[in-house]
Write an enzyme that holds these catalytic residues in place. Structure first.
Site, PDB file in Angstrom:
ATOM      1  N   LYS A 173      -9.664  24.716 -31.008  1.00 45.62           N
ATOM      2  CA  LYS A 173     -10.483  23.530 -30.738  1.00 45.62           C
ATOM      3  C   LYS A 173     -11.085  23.616 -29.332  1.00 45.62           C
ATOM      4  CE  LYS A 173      -7.994  20.694 -34.061  1.00 45.62           C
ATOM      5  NZ  LYS A 173      -7.022  19.650 -34.385  1.00 45.62           N
ATOM      6  N   ASP A 225     -10.709  12.140 -35.138  1.00 43.40           N
ATOM      7  CA  ASP A 225      -9.977  12.755 -36.256  1.00 43.40           C
ATOM      8  C   ASP A 225     -10.288  12.021 -37.564  1.00 43.40           C
ATOM      9  OD1 ASP A 225      -8.358  15.013 -36.055  1.00 43.40           O
ATOM     10  OD2 ASP A 225      -6.743  13.934 -35.047  1.00 43.40           O
ATOM     11  N   GLN A 227      -2.621  15.502 -31.641  1.00 44.88           N
ATOM     12  CA  GLN A 227      -2.366  16.607 -32.572  1.00 44.88           C
ATOM     13  C   GLN A 227      -1.059  16.370 -33.330  1.00 44.88           C
ATOM     14  OE1 GLN A 227      -4.599  19.127 -33.046  1.00 44.88           O
ATOM     15  NE2 GLN A 227      -3.337  20.131 -34.594  1.00 44.88           N
TER      16      GLN A 227
HETATM   17  N1  GUN Z   1      -2.659  18.867 -37.472  1.00 48.32           N
HETATM   18  C1  GUN Z   1      -3.203  19.674 -38.415  1.00 48.32           C
HETATM   19  N2  GUN Z   1      -4.508  19.356 -38.616  1.00 48.32           N
HETATM   20  C2  GUN Z   1      -4.786  18.333 -37.795  1.00 48.32           C
HETATM   21  C3  GUN Z   1      -5.967  17.584 -37.529  1.00 48.32           C
HETATM   22  O1  GUN Z   1      -7.038  17.784 -38.119  1.00 48.32           O
HETATM   23  N3  GUN Z   1      -5.844  16.614 -36.565  1.00 48.32           N
HETATM   24  C4  GUN Z   1      -4.675  16.362 -35.919  1.00 48.32           C
HETATM   25  N4  GUN Z   1      -4.661  15.379 -35.016  1.00 48.32           N
HETATM   26  N5  GUN Z   1      -3.562  17.041 -36.146  1.00 48.32           N
HETATM   27  C5  GUN Z   1      -3.625  18.021 -37.067  1.00 48.32           C
END
Ligand code: GUN
Length: 282
Positions: free
Chosen positions: A48, A117, A92
């Site tokens: 990311k 998200d 996350q």
């Molecule tokens: N853990 C796995 N995929 C994601 C996601 O798209 N967003 C978040 N916040 N955590 C994750």
């Protein structure tokens, strides 16, 4: 191999190309909150951050100790909600064990306008209404839709899509987004009685379980489009849910793991951050 290979990178690059001038113009900022040191999370976050850099988007990685309390995390969220320079932020997942029961409360604390998200009830609810209301949809379903649209595999309208996953993050919102595009959708999960009987009906089969070789060749209809969102790790090796070598001989198109949907999830997160900024300055 007879199937077309659906590589997310190509689609993600096209999305980044569109997003880069908007990032330059709007100057949004994304904050990623990490709690603890889950190795899978660390690797997703790295991707990311790398993509933020690639499109020139301001970003901050807030790495909190694994022992942080619920109250401390909620106070970090409150601060981010009120910080005008922060366009959007994510917490996350998964969180460390002691915080897992509080995930709904933690997500509820996120200001929907900054929920890039797309996890809050407000943004999920809007996604449910219609395609036009998908302002901040969840990133993985968005990435899957982007993949289906990019490769011009034909409209999903009227197609039978079978999803193997019913989580709030992937299966449920994906089902809704496909319904918004007039697909016929079946959602399967751990309690589904005869999984193969369902998957064999699919024109488009999407699996996001995290169990290697869950989807074998005998579970796939000839000519189906197969999208693999599952990730299992053994050591450094990543594997999807689909028995790729066997299924590629039956499917008309197939996404690999790694290098399939993963980069599109990241591109969708960045697109949501740009969209959040657009709405905030309107
Ligand atoms: N853990 C796995 N995929 C994601 C996601 O798209 N967003 C978040 N916040 N955590 C994750």
């Amino acid at each position: 191999m007879s199937a077309i290979l659906l590589t997310g990178k190509e689609v993600a690059d096209a999305m980044f190309k569109q997003l880069t001038p908007l990032v330059k113009k709007l100057d949004p900022k994304l904050v990623i909150v990490q709690v603890g040191d889950d190795p899978a999370s660390a690797s997703y976050i790295k991707q990311k951050l790398k993509s933020c850099e690639a499109v020139g988007m301001r970003h901050e990685h807030m790495h909190l100790d694994a022992t942080v309390t619920k109250e401390e995390l909620l106070s970090v969220i409150e601060k981010l909600n009120g910080e005008p320079d922060v366009t959007g932020f994510i917490v996350q997942l998964p969180l460390p064990k002691h915080l897992q029961e509080f995930v709904p409360q933690i997500i509820r604390a996120i200001e929907p306008k900054k929920d890039v998200d797309g996890f809050t009830a407000y943004n999920i609810g809007k996604t449910l209404l219609s395609k036009e209301f998908e302002h901040l949809p969840p990133a993985t379903p968005s990435g899957i839709i982007a993949m289906l649209e990019f490769y011009k595999l034909g409209k999903v309208e009227g197609k039978h899509v079978v999803i193997v996953n019913h989580s709030n993050v992937v299966g449920k919102p994906l089902a809704v987004m496909l319904l918004n595009r007039n697909a016929t959708v079946t959602v399967c999960h751990a309690h589904t009685k005869d999984l193969a009987a369902q998957t064999k009906q699919a024109d488009i089969l999407i699996s996001a379980v995290g169990k290697a070789k869950l989807i074998t060749a005998d579970m796939v209809k000839k000519g189906a489009i197969v999208i693999d969102v599952g990730i299992s790790r053994s050591g450094d090796k990543l594997t999807g849910d689909v028995d790729f070598d066997a299924v590629k001989e039956i499917a008309s198109a197939i996404s690999p793991v790694p290098g399939g949907v993963g980069p599109l999830t990241v591109a969708s997160l960045i697109r949501n951050t740009v969209r959040a900024k657009q709405r905030q300055i309107e």
